[in-house]
Design an enzyme around this catalytic site. Sequence first.
Site, short mmCIF file in Angstrom:
data_model
loop_
_atom_site.label_atom_id
_atom_site.label_comp_id
_atom_site.label_asym_id
_atom_site.label_seq_id
_atom_site.Cartn_x
_atom_site.Cartn_y
_atom_site.Cartn_z
N CYS A 18 6.16 -15.40 1.46
CA CYS A 18 5.79 -16.77 1.10
C CYS A 18 4.68 -16.82 0.04
CB CYS A 18 5.40 -17.56 2.34
SG CYS A 18 3.99 -16.88 3.23
N HIS A 46 -2.37 0.28 -0.27
CA HIS A 46 -2.11 -1.16 -0.37
C HIS A 46 -0.85 -1.53 0.42
CE1 HIS A 46 -2.10 -5.21 -1.91
NE2 HIS A 46 -0.85 -5.04 -2.31
#
Length: 91
Positions: free
Chosen positions: A9, A53
């Site tokens: 999103c 990450h």
Amino acid sequence: MGCIVLGTCNRVMAILDTDDAVATTSTILATLNDCTDGAAAWDVFLGNSAVAHLFRVAAGLESMVVGEREIAGQLRRALAAAQEAGMRRSR
């Protein structure tokens, strides 16, 4: 080259496994910038920092709601889609 594209999103990630990360990164950034109106900001992670990450994202540490669990499922589905599309690297 292997590639996984993860769309959530609030982020889009392209995770690449390539021998020439600098050339691949510059080509991808140029393509993205050509497709984007205005000045876009892209974060690029290479090597160990890219792996770190990815783990932070998968664990929900980079989410708007820290600890969000939905991202792990999204990443799992993105990996499955990449594998089905034949986007795995042959060594």
